[in-house]
Design an enzyme around this catalytic site. Structure first.
Site, PDB file in Angstrom:
ATOM      1  CD  GLU A 143      -8.658  -2.795  -1.355  1.00 48.14           C
ATOM      2  OE1 GLU A 143      -9.228  -3.880  -1.532  1.00 48.14           O
ATOM      3  OE2 GLU A 143      -7.680  -2.658  -0.585  1.00 48.14           O
ATOM      4  CG  ASP A 150      -1.987  -1.075   1.130  1.00 42.71           C
ATOM      5  OD1 ASP A 150      -2.490  -1.330   0.028  1.00 42.71           O
ATOM      6  OD2 ASP A 150      -2.290  -1.673   2.171  1.00 42.71           O
TER       7      ASP A 150
END
Length: 420
Positions: free
Chosen positions: A244, A141
């Protein structure tokens, strides 16, 4: 000579290069004469006293970890609460460490793992046990604070950019009579680093990805559909990359599944099909969508050389910091130059990393909210540079390592984890 053993454990979602960090940790510790144990399945294995004896692994097997995906010793999603809430668990951890003469603890993970490392360092001090805790950075991430980038991100960024580039060629070939809109969903709950990396695939408005949807930008259905329609009419098709964690104006995830993981994070149920159905119902275009999911973080066959080097460097530094007594510290990457790309490793206090999340800077997102800027390109491009290919066997597949994972003998009573 250093006193005691070193315990290494992996936590959270794995990356294409986390095992390169593991290899560097073990090899560096061996060079200093320090035995290394590894927690089976992260902190859960430590609580259960399931400790892998890496001394049983050959030098060749440890070296092979550098090009092996997954988490060699097993990972977990398990969050330790405060000392007041979970004192029994912390006391159990210290009992295990004391029983095996472990004086150095290295936890390899992301934000929650940095928090765990920080808590254990504080608890050991409070309970009077001599322990040096080091957080070792890892997350696809790329959202850890302080460090310029996170080991694991460069490889997933490379995979993402390459995937949308190749898919774009495919969709373009069939757009006249088939798919008009292709949507690829990527990881990124709150920070759009992976989605941004997709933007490296194209340099003009007509090259994919035509639209990038960032979690930092509130989703505007009307504007999105207008952009898709305009792109299809101009180019013939539209390639979309969506993070997402996309949210609507009410702050709700578009793909909320209604459940939560062990860290308390919302489980996201699939954004791409939601967007695809929207395109179909409002614009009538034929669509396809893809969800790389675990594929994007396990793609060791196309790992970034830069990322591979970062992963090894933080592992080596973590051991050196531990042996130097730098408690509650994390080795981080500091960029010293964009062109040519140069970097070095520095020590950062875990307190400045734990529970801090690094979002995509505003100047990395194009003014219209659907692409990346030149500033983003300057930052991202060096991180996907180079290919750290694994060795291949005669059958055409990579030669990945499998460890023996022999456990040391337990010295304490069995322990049941009530909350995981």
């Amino acid at each position: 000579m250093p006193q005691g053993k070193l315990l290494y454990a992996q936590s959270g979602g794995v990356t294409a290069v986390i095992n390169a960090t593991a290899a560097a940790v073990i090899e560096t510790a061996r060079a200093h004469g320090v035995p290394v144990l590894a927690g089976r399945n992260g902190i859960i294995g430590v609580l259960r006293e399931e400790l892998i004896d890496t001394r049983k692994e050959s030098a060749a097997a440890i070296a092979a970890l550098r090009h092996t995906p997954g988490g060699a010793f097993g990972s977990c999603r398990f969050k330790l609460k405060s000392l007041e809430q979970s004192r029994a668990q912390y006391e159990r951890l210290i009992d295990v460490l004391r029983a095996h003469d472990i004086r150095y603890f290295l936890y390899n993970g992301g934000n929650d793992s940095a928090d765990t490392s920080h808590k254990i360092s504080q608890v050991a001090q409070a309970l009077g046990y001599p322990l040096t805790c080091i957080g070792v950075p890892k997350t696809v991430d790329n959202d850890l604070a302080v460090t310029d980038c996170c080991p694991g991100f460069g490889s997933v960024a490379k995979y993402t950019a390459l995937s949308i580039l190749e898919a774009g060629y495919d969709v373009e070939s069939m757009a006249e009579s088939s798919t008009k809109v292709f949507i690829m969903e990527v990881m990124g709950r709150h920070a759009g680093w992976i989605a941004a990396a997709a933007g490296l695939a194209g340099t003009t408005a007509d090259e994919p990805p035509h639209l990038i949807l960032f979690p930092e930008i509130t989703f505007d259905e009307e504007a999105f559909l207008a952009k898709v329609k305009a792109t299809v009419e101009r180019v013939g098709y539209c390639a979309v990359v969506a993070s997402e964690g996309l949210k609507n104006a009410a702050g709700e995830f578009l793909a909320e599944a209604g459940t939560r993981d062990a860290f308390g994070h919302s489980q996201l149920g699939g954004l791409a099909p939601v967007l695809a159905q929207l395109v179909k119902s409002k614009l009538g275009y034929k669509y396809h969508w893809a969800l790389p999911d675990y594929l994007q973080r396990s793609a060791r066959h196309i790992a970034s050389q830069t990322d591979f080097e970062h992963a090894g460097a933080v592992g080596k530094a973590a051991v050196e910091y531990a042996l130097a007594g730098k408690n509650a510290t994390m080795p981080v990457i500091k960029r010293t130059s964009d062109a040519p790309y140069r970097w070095k490793i520095e020590a950062a206090p875990l307190a400045k990393v734990a529970n801090h999340e690094k979002k995509l800077p505003k100047n990395f997102i194009r003014k219209d909210g659907y692409g990346i800027t030149e500033a983003a390109r300057r930052y991202l491009e060096p991180l996907i540079r180079g290919e750290a290919y694994p060795p291949y066997a005669k059958n055409g597949l990579p030669k990945y390592a499998r460890l023996k994972k022999v456990l040391v003998a337990k010295k304490l009573p069995d322990y049941q984890i009530a909350d995981k």
